[in-house]
Motif scaffolding. Structure first.
Motif, PDB file in Angstrom:
ATOM      1  N   CYS A 108       0.810  -1.217   0.000  1.00  0.00           N
ATOM      2  CA  CYS A 108       0.000   0.000   0.000  1.00  0.00           C
ATOM      3  C   CYS A 108       0.841   1.264   0.000  1.00  0.00           C
ATOM      4  O   CYS A 108       1.915   1.319   0.611  1.00  0.00           O
ATOM      5  N   PRO A 162      -5.100   7.400   5.663  1.00  0.00           N
ATOM      6  CA  PRO A 162      -5.704   6.422   4.748  1.00  0.00           C
ATOM      7  C   PRO A 162      -4.712   5.967   3.692  1.00  0.00           C
ATOM      8  O   PRO A 162      -3.823   6.711   3.285  1.00  0.00           O
ATOM      9  N   TYR A 163      -4.872   4.722   3.256  1.00  0.00           N
ATOM     10  CA  TYR A 163      -4.066   4.221   2.152  1.00  0.00           C
ATOM     11  C   TYR A 163      -4.554   4.856   0.854  1.00  0.00           C
ATOM     12  O   TYR A 163      -5.751   4.947   0.603  1.00  0.00           O
ATOM     13  N   THR A 220      -3.370   3.748  -2.283  1.00  0.00           N
ATOM     14  CA  THR A 220      -3.426   2.645  -3.236  1.00  0.00           C
ATOM     15  C   THR A 220      -3.019   1.376  -2.516  1.00  0.00           C
ATOM     16  O   THR A 220      -2.096   1.406  -1.695  1.00  0.00           O
ATOM     17  N   CYS A 221      -3.671   0.280  -2.813  1.00  0.00           N
ATOM     18  CA  CYS A 221      -3.230  -1.031  -2.333  1.00  0.00           C
ATOM     19  C   CYS A 221      -3.307  -2.025  -3.480  1.00  0.00           C
ATOM     20  O   CYS A 221      -4.255  -2.008  -4.266  1.00  0.00           O
ATOM     21  N   THR A 276     -20.473   3.979   4.315  1.00  0.00           N
ATOM     22  CA  THR A 276     -19.018   4.064   4.142  1.00  0.00           C
ATOM     23  C   THR A 276     -18.728   5.496   3.732  1.00  0.00           C
ATOM     24  O   THR A 276     -19.589   6.326   3.723  1.00  0.00           O
ATOM     25  N   ASN A 299     -17.424   6.275   0.717  1.00  0.00           N
ATOM     26  CA  ASN A 299     -17.188   6.324  -0.720  1.00  0.00           C
ATOM     27  C   ASN A 299     -18.346   6.963  -1.469  1.00  0.00           C
ATOM     28  O   ASN A 299     -19.488   6.579  -1.308  1.00  0.00           O
ATOM     29  N   PHE A 345      -9.900  -1.436  -3.384  1.00  0.00           N
ATOM     30  CA  PHE A 345     -10.737  -0.405  -2.773  1.00  0.00           C
ATOM     31  C   PHE A 345     -12.097  -0.287  -3.447  1.00  0.00           C
ATOM     32  O   PHE A 345     -12.208  -0.361  -4.678  1.00  0.00           O
ATOM     33  N   SER A 346     -13.114  -0.030  -2.635  1.00  0.00           N
ATOM     34  CA  SER A 346     -14.461   0.175  -3.177  1.00  0.00           C
ATOM     35  C   SER A 346     -14.518   1.376  -4.103  1.00  0.00           C
ATOM     36  O   SER A 346     -15.196   1.343  -5.141  1.00  0.00           O
ATOM     37  N   TYR A 347     -13.804   2.447  -3.759  1.00  0.00           N
ATOM     38  CA  TYR A 347     -13.910   3.659  -4.578  1.00  0.00           C
ATOM     39  C   TYR A 347     -13.360   3.410  -5.978  1.00  0.00           C
ATOM     40  O   TYR A 347     -13.876   3.949  -6.967  1.00  0.00           O
ATOM     41  N   THR A 348     -12.308   2.579  -6.088  1.00  0.00           N
ATOM     42  CA  THR A 348     -11.757   2.274  -7.405  1.00  0.00           C
ATOM     43  C   THR A 348     -12.776   1.505  -8.237  1.00  0.00           C
ATOM     44  O   THR A 348     -12.951   1.756  -9.442  1.00  0.00           O
TER      45      THR A 348
END
Length: 297
Positions: A44, A55-56, A58-59, A227, A229, A70-73
């Motif tokens: 990450c 917050p991360y 990118t992972c 959440t 997002n 990630f949900s947002y991605t």
């Protein structure tokens, strides 16, 4: 080597919240302190902030590198449900480069331009997250707003603009204003779309929503309840495509999405045209962008 990394991160001041993680890399860029950490199978990217648990950004799952973590991605891919084809894509904010690399595979004919202000972020994306430029992916080291201003002057246009710039705390304030969004609209094709990564739990939620509406008119919220997002999906058209059309596109994309661990029907069910904010909220402008509201209590 690990002890050396600890000494380096102590010098940079980033160890307080990362000591429990396996610190792979740390450096101080022109803009921020950056770390790459390993947690179980996840690698990450972290931007140090004033928060106790930054917050991360990118992972990547090293056991399945294509899987979107990630949900947002995943929610950003709502753009493909709305507009299944795009020839020219602009991504403001690189992170680890997950989105450009994913879109390159999903849209084999598309040209993708990534804009990242911090050269250290681009370097780390290449070194640790398999981000690779070629004849279809280009990276520009520049402030996102300056890039869009120059693109407008050069009459460039994009089918899909993804706004995904974060400084660690929130979106840079000059990339949230009505004036900026008007500049974004100038470089959109007639049927172009914008997907903007924001937060549904931010104190700026109503302000941001009112600002997008002032420039683009009605838009879709694509978000997970309970959440943080939220994706704003706005278009250059005055009317939105109806949900049944988006559902049909979701069904067509499912096989391609499987490779990335994404459920297109799950994304479809996150779409809502509901105006769940006070439409009389003040609009964010270059003169009025209240930084004190960027953080929740």
């Amino acid at each position: 080597m690990f002890n050396l990394m600890i000494r380096i991160c102590l010098l940079l001041g980033v160890c307080s919240t990362l000591q429990a993680k396996d610190i792979i890399h740390t450096e101080k860029s022109l803009y921020r302190n950056i770390s790459v950490v390993k947690e179980d199978s996840l690698l990450c990217l972290v931007f140090e902030t004033r928060k106790d648990n930054p917050p991360y950004q990118t992972c990547v799952d090293e056991t399945d590198k294509k899987r979107l973590v990630f949900s947002y991605t995943k929610l950003v891919l709502s753009g493909l449900l709305y507009k299944p084809e795009a020839d020219h894509i602009l991504v403001i904010g690189l992170g680890g480069g997950t989105l450009p690399m994913t879109l390159k595979e999903l849209l084999p004919e598309a040209k993708i331009t990534s804009v990242e202000i911090d050269p250290s972020v681009t370097k780390i994306a290449r070194q640790y997250f398999d981000y690779q430029e070629d004849d279809r992916i280009d990276t520009v080291t520049q402030d996102g707003r300056l890039f869009i201003k120059r693109a407008a002057l050069n009459n460039k246009q994009y089918d899909w603009i993804i706004l995904d710039a974060f400084n660690g705390d929130y979106i840079p304030e000059h990339l949230m204003t009505q004036e900026f969004l008007q500049e974004v609209k100038q470089v959109l094709t007639d049927d172009g779309i914008v997907t903007a990564n924001t937060f549904s739990e931010s104190k700026l939620y109503a302000y941001e929503s009112a600002t997008y509406q002032s420039v683009f008119g009605d838009f879709y919220n694509v978000k997970r309840r309970n959440t943080g997002n939220r994706i704003v999906l706005a278009t250059n058209n005055k009317s939105l495509k109806p949900l049944p059309v988006i559902k049909q596109n979701a069904e067509k994309w499912q096989t391609a999405f499987d490779v990335f661990g994404v459920d297109s029907d799950w994304i479809y069910h996150r779409f809502t045209p509901e105006k769940d904010w006070d439409e009389n909220s003040e609009i964010l402008t270059d003169q009025y962008a209240p930084v004190n509201l960027l953080k929740n209590d």
